[in-house]
Design a protein around this motif. Structure first.
Motif, PDB file in Angstrom:
ATOM      1  N   MET A  71       0.827  -1.205   0.000  1.00 53.40           N
ATOM      2  CA  MET A  71       0.000   0.000   0.000  1.00 53.40           C
ATOM      3  C   MET A  71       0.863   1.257   0.000  1.00 53.40           C
ATOM      4  SD  MET A  71      -3.255  -0.906   2.476  1.00 53.40           S
ATOM      5  CE  MET A  71      -2.268  -1.500   3.861  1.00 53.40           C
ATOM      6  N   MET A 117      -4.137  -5.517  -8.393  1.00 55.20           N
ATOM      7  CA  MET A 117      -4.583  -4.214  -7.897  1.00 55.20           C
ATOM      8  C   MET A 117      -5.133  -3.413  -9.062  1.00 55.20           C
ATOM      9  SD  MET A 117      -2.442  -1.148  -6.009  1.00 55.20           S
ATOM     10  CE  MET A 117      -2.291  -2.042  -4.461  1.00 55.20           C
ATOM     11  N   THR A 121      -8.838   2.423  -9.097  1.00 58.63           N
ATOM     12  CA  THR A 121      -9.274   2.666  -7.715  1.00 58.63           C
ATOM     13  C   THR A 121      -8.189   2.403  -6.679  1.00 58.63           C
ATOM     14  OG1 THR A 121     -10.064   0.382  -7.446  1.00 58.63           O
ATOM     15  CG2 THR A 121     -11.607   1.994  -8.363  1.00 58.63           C
ATOM     16  N   ILE A 123      -7.661  -0.395  -5.391  1.00 61.09           N
ATOM     17  CA  ILE A 123      -8.120  -1.506  -4.566  1.00 61.09           C
ATOM     18  C   ILE A 123      -7.507  -2.797  -5.100  1.00 61.09           C
ATOM     19  CG2 ILE A 123     -10.119  -2.809  -3.764  1.00 61.09           C
ATOM     20  CD1 ILE A 123     -11.775  -0.286  -4.108  1.00 61.09           C
ATOM     21  N   ARG A 151      -7.762  -8.068   1.282  1.00 64.74           N
ATOM     22  CA  ARG A 151      -7.993  -6.925   0.398  1.00 64.74           C
ATOM     23  C   ARG A 151      -7.250  -5.711   0.937  1.00 64.74           C
ATOM     24  NH1 ARG A 151     -13.612  -5.220  -0.850  1.00 64.74           N
ATOM     25  NH2 ARG A 151     -12.716  -4.587  -2.844  1.00 64.74           N
ATOM     26  N   LYS A 153      -6.125  -1.358   0.048  1.00 68.74           N
ATOM     27  CA  LYS A 153      -6.402  -0.108  -0.666  1.00 68.74           C
ATOM     28  C   LYS A 153      -5.129   0.725  -0.636  1.00 68.74           C
ATOM     29  CE  LYS A 153      -8.836   3.378  -2.423  1.00 68.74           C
ATOM     30  NZ  LYS A 153      -7.702   4.331  -2.550  1.00 68.74           N
ATOM     31  N   VAL A 252     -19.417  -0.938  -0.892  1.00 71.87           N
ATOM     32  CA  VAL A 252     -18.365   0.035  -1.159  1.00 71.87           C
ATOM     33  C   VAL A 252     -19.005   1.336  -1.644  1.00 71.87           C
ATOM     34  CG1 VAL A 252     -16.690  -1.758  -1.764  1.00 71.87           C
ATOM     35  CG2 VAL A 252     -18.084  -0.719  -3.557  1.00 71.87           C
ATOM     36  N   GLU A 256     -15.666   3.650  -5.673  1.00 73.88           N
ATOM     37  CA  GLU A 256     -14.771   2.502  -5.719  1.00 73.88           C
ATOM     38  C   GLU A 256     -15.257   1.438  -6.682  1.00 73.88           C
ATOM     39  OE1 GLU A 256     -13.628   0.857  -2.038  1.00 73.88           O
ATOM     40  OE2 GLU A 256     -13.042   2.774  -1.147  1.00 73.88           O
TER      41      GLU A 256
END
Length: 268
Positions: A71, A117, A121, A123, A151, A153, A252, A256
């Motif tokens: 991230m 990924m 977004t 994500i 998951r 972000k 969400v 997203e």
């Protein structure tokens, strides 16, 4: 004439011991010979079970550490490199720890090819897979496949022009779906499962008029007897626990769900 009563008393000579009959001694020996290996097998099995739980917990913690680093790295370019993830997991768990563990291949047995990924977004989904061996004595146990997922972000911050407004509405998406849903009770999210006979699938049609075909996961070799179908699906399943009969739904913000279309049933 007086009665005389005689009593017979058993006498033991000093130094002699009473012993069990030979057949009893033999049965005790046989029981001991059977019980001791079973006991040690149970102990070994418990130890390997504890080791398996320890390995899974360690790799899951390593995946979380690798996800945090991913991230941070995605702040500039939201791209995942599986090789970097694998190296971060190995570093977090310990190369020597993996080498001594039941993981097949040690540090080389950690694989993250299924991670991805979204460049839009930020994500992503991290997936680490590996196999473990359980060398139980007297049993040829095949390798066990294990998978850990999470998951993430990317730490890209909030961009109003890209991610919408503060009052962005909540929509619902699935892991593999290509549309988003405004209604959590949408029939595309709520699977209606029916049990039918396999011989009937050739004549049945789903709500779109399509035919049902064997599931690639649980009905590869053909199925006889009872199978399971859904109103909106096009596959029949031999197992009720098949992943094709499950839906993992995420709530969400609409921002997203970028890149996904709107559900034709509940989006209008």
């Amino acid at each position: 004439m007086p009665d005389f009563k005689f009593s017979k008393k058993m006498s033991f000579s000093p130094g002699r011991r009473a012993s069990a009959p030979a057949y009893k001694r033999g049965s005790i020996t046989v029981e001991a010979a059977l019980a001791v290996p079973v006991f040690f097998l149970a102990v070994v099995s418990l130890l390997y079970l504890m080791e398996l739980m320890s390995v899974r917990a360690s790799i899951r913690a390593g995946l979380q550490a690798a996800g945090k680093q991913a991230m941070e790295d995605a702040c500039g370019i939201p791209v995942l490199m599986p090789a970097r993830l694998e190296e971060d997991i190995v570093h977090a768990v310990g190369r020597e720890r993996l080498k001594r563990s039941i993981v097949i291949g040690g540090s080389g047995g950690i694989h993250c090819e299924g991670s991805y990924m979204s460049a839009v977004t930020g994500i992503g989904r991290l997936t680490v897979s590996y196999k473990v061996k359980l060398p139980l004595p007297m049993f040829a146990v095949p390798p066990v496949s294990c998978t850990e997922t999470m998951r993430i972000k990317a730490w890209t911050g909030y961009e109003k022009g890209v991610f919408g407004h503060e009052d962005d509405e909540t929509v619902y998406i699935t892991e593999t779906g290509v549309v988003y849903h405004k209604d959590y009770q949408c029939t595309y999210l709520k699977l209606s499962i029916h049990m039918v006979q396999a011989s009937e699938t050739a004549s049945l049609r789903n709500e779109s008029g399509g035919r049902y075909y064997p599931c690639e996961h649980c009905s590869r070799g053909g199925t006889a007897g009872t199978v399971y179908i859904t109103d909106s699906g096009d596959r029949y399943h031999s197992s009720l626990s098949c992943s094709g009969l499950k839906r993992t739904v995420y709530a969400v913000p609409l921002s997203e769900a970028a890149g996904k279309g709107m559900c034709s049933r509940c989006g209008g």
